[in-house]
Design a protein around this motif. Structure first.
Motif, PDB file in Angstrom:
ATOM      1  N   ALA A   8     -59.906 -34.124  47.374  1.00  0.00           N
ATOM      2  CA  ALA A   8     -58.595 -33.748  47.459  1.00  0.00           C
ATOM      3  C   ALA A   8     -57.536 -34.246  48.439  1.00  0.00           C
ATOM      4  CB  ALA A   8     -58.673 -32.031  47.455  1.00  0.00           C
ATOM      5  N   ALA A   9     -58.020 -34.542  49.234  1.00  0.00           N
ATOM      6  CA  ALA A   9     -57.074 -35.166  49.856  1.00  0.00           C
ATOM      7  C   ALA A   9     -56.737 -36.594  49.846  1.00  0.00           C
ATOM      8  CB  ALA A   9     -57.198 -35.150  52.229  1.00  0.00           C
ATOM      9  N   VAL A  10     -57.961 -37.038  49.297  1.00  0.00           N
ATOM     10  CA  VAL A  10     -57.765 -38.587  48.821  1.00  0.00           C
ATOM     11  C   VAL A  10     -56.952 -38.750  47.143  1.00  0.00           C
ATOM     12  CG1 VAL A  10     -58.653 -41.046  47.887  1.00  0.00           C
ATOM     13  CG2 VAL A  10     -59.292 -39.654  50.203  1.00  0.00           C
ATOM     14  N   ARG A  11     -56.489 -37.612  47.014  1.00  0.00           N
ATOM     15  CA  ARG A  11     -56.309 -37.506  45.265  1.00  0.00           C
ATOM     16  C   ARG A  11     -55.032 -36.852  45.696  1.00  0.00           C
ATOM     17  NH1 ARG A  11     -61.353 -34.761  43.503  1.00  0.00           N
ATOM     18  NH2 ARG A  11     -59.868 -32.695  43.795  1.00  0.00           N
ATOM     19  N   ALA A  12     -54.188 -36.588  46.774  1.00  0.00           N
ATOM     20  CA  ALA A  12     -53.018 -36.771  46.935  1.00  0.00           C
ATOM     21  C   ALA A  12     -52.567 -37.330  47.577  1.00  0.00           C
ATOM     22  CB  ALA A  12     -53.550 -35.014  48.039  1.00  0.00           C
ATOM     23  N   LEU A  13     -53.032 -38.065  48.344  1.00  0.00           N
ATOM     24  CA  LEU A  13     -52.243 -39.246  48.711  1.00  0.00           C
ATOM     25  C   LEU A  13     -52.376 -40.303  47.592  1.00  0.00           C
ATOM     26  CD1 LEU A  13     -54.513 -40.141  52.205  1.00  0.00           C
ATOM     27  CD2 LEU A  13     -51.786 -38.987  51.967  1.00  0.00           C
ATOM     28  N   TYR A  14     -53.163 -40.097  46.971  1.00  0.00           N
ATOM     29  CA  TYR A  14     -53.164 -41.682  46.012  1.00  0.00           C
ATOM     30  C   TYR A  14     -52.035 -40.971  44.944  1.00  0.00           C
ATOM     31  CZ  TYR A  14     -53.690 -43.930  41.469  1.00  0.00           C
ATOM     32  OH  TYR A  14     -53.192 -45.516  40.699  1.00  0.00           O
ATOM     33  N   ALA A  15     -51.770 -39.544  44.871  1.00  0.00           N
ATOM     34  CA  ALA A  15     -50.598 -38.716  43.535  1.00  0.00           C
ATOM     35  C   ALA A  15     -49.627 -39.391  44.793  1.00  0.00           C
ATOM     36  CB  ALA A  15     -51.104 -37.409  43.482  1.00  0.00           C
ATOM     37  N   GLU A  16     -49.224 -39.229  45.332  1.00  0.00           N
ATOM     38  CA  GLU A  16     -48.280 -40.015  46.050  1.00  0.00           C
ATOM     39  C   GLU A  16     -47.607 -41.182  46.022  1.00  0.00           C
ATOM     40  OE1 GLU A  16     -45.423 -41.500  48.414  1.00  0.00           O
ATOM     41  OE2 GLU A  16     -47.529 -40.915  49.190  1.00  0.00           O
ATOM     42  N   LEU A  17     -49.373 -42.040  46.093  1.00  0.00           N
ATOM     43  CA  LEU A  17     -49.033 -43.730  46.365  1.00  0.00           C
ATOM     44  C   LEU A  17     -47.723 -43.372  44.680  1.00  0.00           C
ATOM     45  CD1 LEU A  17     -48.967 -46.305  46.819  1.00  0.00           C
ATOM     46  CD2 LEU A  17     -51.062 -46.154  46.401  1.00  0.00           C
ATOM     47  N   ALA A  18     -48.717 -43.239  43.650  1.00  0.00           N
ATOM     48  CA  ALA A  18     -48.339 -43.494  42.004  1.00  0.00           C
ATOM     49  C   ALA A  18     -47.040 -42.931  41.520  1.00  0.00           C
ATOM     50  CB  ALA A  18     -49.698 -42.939  41.485  1.00  0.00           C
ATOM     51  N   LEU A  19     -46.414 -42.393  42.350  1.00  0.00           N
ATOM     52  CA  LEU A  19     -45.362 -41.317  41.758  1.00  0.00           C
ATOM     53  C   LEU A  19     -43.828 -42.583  41.834  1.00  0.00           C
ATOM     54  CD1 LEU A  19     -44.020 -38.297  41.340  1.00  0.00           C
ATOM     55  CD2 LEU A  19     -43.315 -38.246  43.606  1.00  0.00           C
ATOM     56  N   HIS A  20     -43.861 -42.689  40.530  1.00  0.00           N
ATOM     57  CA  HIS A  20     -42.405 -43.412  41.117  1.00  0.00           C
ATOM     58  C   HIS A  20     -41.439 -42.063  39.918  1.00  0.00           C
ATOM     59  CE1 HIS A  20     -40.030 -47.045  41.147  1.00  0.00           C
ATOM     60  NE2 HIS A  20     -39.734 -46.745  40.023  1.00  0.00           N
ATOM     61  N   PRO A  21     -39.810 -42.332  40.291  1.00  0.00           N
ATOM     62  CA  PRO A  21     -39.439 -43.241  41.723  1.00  0.00           C
ATOM     63  C   PRO A  21     -39.327 -41.857  42.814  1.00  0.00           C
ATOM     64  CG  PRO A  21     -37.505 -41.995  39.945  1.00  0.00           C
ATOM     65  CD  PRO A  21     -38.953 -41.730  39.354  1.00  0.00           C
ATOM     66  N   LYS A  22     -39.032 -42.727  44.399  1.00  0.00           N
ATOM     67  CA  LYS A  22     -39.645 -42.764  45.398  1.00  0.00           C
ATOM     68  C   LYS A  22     -38.494 -43.412  46.525  1.00  0.00           C
ATOM     69  CE  LYS A  22     -43.603 -43.161  46.496  1.00  0.00           C
ATOM     70  NZ  LYS A  22     -44.548 -43.392  45.513  1.00  0.00           N
ATOM     71  N   PRO A  23     -36.748 -42.630  46.371  1.00  0.00           N
ATOM     72  CA  PRO A  23     -36.568 -43.604  46.726  1.00  0.00           C
ATOM     73  C   PRO A  23     -36.603 -44.754  48.553  1.00  0.00           C
ATOM     74  CG  PRO A  23     -35.097 -41.385  46.200  1.00  0.00           C
ATOM     75  CD  PRO A  23     -36.497 -41.810  45.694  1.00  0.00           C
ATOM     76  N   GLY A  24     -36.917 -45.986  48.554  1.00  0.00           N
ATOM     77  CA  GLY A  24     -37.275 -46.242  49.625  1.00  0.00           C
ATOM     78  C   GLY A  24     -38.093 -46.519  49.901  1.00  0.00           C
ATOM     79  N   LEU A  25     -39.546 -45.876  49.025  1.00  0.00           N
ATOM     80  CA  LEU A  25     -40.860 -46.085  49.364  1.00  0.00           C
ATOM     81  C   LEU A  25     -41.809 -47.161  48.750  1.00  0.00           C
ATOM     82  CD1 LEU A  25     -40.786 -42.431  49.424  1.00  0.00           C
ATOM     83  CD2 LEU A  25     -41.303 -43.220  51.785  1.00  0.00           C
ATOM     84  N   VAL A  26     -43.323 -47.194  48.640  1.00  0.00           N
ATOM     85  CA  VAL A  26     -43.724 -47.529  48.273  1.00  0.00           C
ATOM     86  C   VAL A  26     -43.938 -47.369  46.840  1.00  0.00           C
ATOM     87  CG1 VAL A  26     -45.984 -49.351  47.527  1.00  0.00           C
ATOM     88  CG2 VAL A  26     -44.589 -49.364  50.084  1.00  0.00           C
ATOM     89  N   SER A  27     -44.388 -48.230  45.252  1.00  0.00           N
ATOM     90  CA  SER A  27     -45.208 -47.375  44.757  1.00  0.00           C
ATOM     91  C   SER A  27     -45.744 -48.650  43.139  1.00  0.00           C
ATOM     92  CB  SER A  27     -43.340 -46.845  43.638  1.00  0.00           C
ATOM     93  OG  SER A  27     -42.889 -47.641  42.910  1.00  0.00           O
ATOM     94  N   PRO A  28     -46.213 -48.079  42.185  1.00  0.00           N
ATOM     95  CA  PRO A  28     -46.556 -49.430  41.782  1.00  0.00           C
ATOM     96  C   PRO A  28     -45.294 -50.246  41.183  1.00  0.00           C
ATOM     97  CG  PRO A  28     -47.356 -46.769  41.256  1.00  0.00           C
ATOM     98  CD  PRO A  28     -46.891 -46.625  41.587  1.00  0.00           C
TER      99      PRO A  28
END
Length: 273
Positions: A8-28
Motif C-alpha cells: 500500500a505504501a509503494v502504491r501510494a508513492l507511485y500514485a503521487e509520482l504519476a499524478l499530473h499536474p503538480k506545480p513544480g514537481l516531478v511527473s510523467p
C-alpha cells in the motif's frame, strides 16, 4: 499483514509520482523545477524501498521503539541514495510514511481501527517523544536548515504531533472531493492544492524563502477559491501555476510527501472496510 502495508505504501508513492499536474514537481510529463531527477529516478528509488515499508510495518507490529525504526529508516535511505546516484527522492517518505506504516502494523496486529486519526495518534503515543529526543537524522538537509532558519514546524514536529495536517487537511480534502464525484486524479489534485495552501513546506522555504512559500500558498488558495478541480478550467489553472513554479524553481515537496501519506491511509482504509 506487513506485506499488504508495504504494498500500500509503494502504491501510494507511485500514485503521487504519476499524478499530473503538480506545480513544480516531478511527473510523467516533465521534471518540474528539478534538474537532478526525473520519473525514472523516482522509480529506481521506489524499487529500492519496497522491502523497507514491509520491514518497518513488521517492526511496528512488534512494538519496536523509535531507535529501531530509525535504524530501518537510515538503512532504507542509504539504499535509496545508492539507487539514485545520491539524489534525495524519498527522504521525507522514508520518515513520515515509514512511521505511518509502523503505526498501521501496530494497530492491525491488535485489531484496532484505521478510521479517524488512529494512525497518527498511535505514532505520537508510541514514538513522539523519541522523535523529538533524537538528533535530526540529516542535520544539514535542506529541510533541517529551513526549520532552523525560519522556525518552521518541519516533518519531525508534524510526526511527533500525530500528523495533524494529514488528518485535518489532506484526508478530509481527498474524501470530500471523492464524495462530490471527483475521480481519483482530480481528488488527489484537490488534496494537493489544499495542502499547498496551508503547509509550512520546508522544501519551499529552502528554495524560495518566505516569499516562495507565500507565492505557492496564495496560488493554491486562488485555485481552491475558484472551485478547485470542480471548476471547468481547473487543469489549465493548475498548469499555469506549474509553469510559474518552474520559472521560479519552486517545488512543494513537503506537500507531495503529505499527499502520498493521504493516499496511503485512504488505501488502507478502503481495503480494511
Amino acid at each position: 499483514m506487513a506485506g499488504a502495508i508495504g504494498r500500500a505504501a509503494v502504491r501510494a508513492l507511485y500514485a503521487e509520482l504519476a499524478l499530473h499536474p503538480k506545480p513544480g514537481l516531478v511527473s510523467p510529463l516533465d521534471s518540474g523545477s528539478h534538474d537532478d531527477m526525473d520519473m525514472g529516478t523516482f522509480l529506481r528509488s521506489l524499487f529500492a524501498l519496497r522491502g523497507y515499508f514491509r520491514a518497518i510495518a513488521a517492526a511496528g507490529a512488534e512494538g519496536a521503539d523509535f531507535p529501531t525504526l530509525r535504524e530501518l529508516g537510515i538503512t532504507a535511505e542509504r539504499r535509496m541514495l545508492a539507487a539514485t546516484g545520491g539524489v534525495n527522492t524519498h527522504r521525507g517518505a522514508v520518515f513520515g510514511l515509514g512511521l505511518l506504516a509502523a503505526a498501521a502494523g501496530w494497530r492491525m496486529r491488535r485489531g484496532r481501527t484505521l478510521r479517524g486519526n488512529g494512525l497518527g495518534a498511535t505514532a505520537a503515543a508510541l514514538w513522539g517523544a523519541g522523535i523529538l529526543a533524537a538528533a535530526p537524522q540529516a542535520p544539514d538537509s535542506h529541510g533541517a536548515r529551513a526549520v532552523t532558519r525560519y522556525g518552521a514546524r518541519g516533518a519531525r514536529q508534524e510526526a511527533a504531533d500525530g500528523f495533524p495536517t494529514l488528518f485535518e487537511v489532506a484526508l478530509p480534502a481527498l474524501d470530500r472531493a471523492l464524495a462530490a464525484g471527483a475521480d481519483p486524479e482530480r481528488a488527489s489534485v484537490q488534496a494537493l492544492f489544499s495542502l499547498m495552501a496551508v503547509l509550512e513546506d520546508t522544501n519551499l522555504l529552502h528554495r524560495g524563502g518566505p516569499a516562495g512559500l507565500a507565492f505557492i500558498q496564495a496560488g493554491a488558495r486562488r485555485f481552491l477559491d475558484r472551485g478547485g478541480v470542480f471548476h471547468a478550467e481547473w487543469r489549465d489553472e493548475a498548469l499555469a501555476l506549474h509553469r510559474a513554479c518552474v520559472v521560479r524553481r519552486l517545488s512543494p515537496g513537503g506537500s507531495a510527501d503529505m499527499l502520498a501519506a493521504a493516499q496511503f491511509v485512504h488505501g488502507l482504509r478502503e481495503r480494511a472496510a
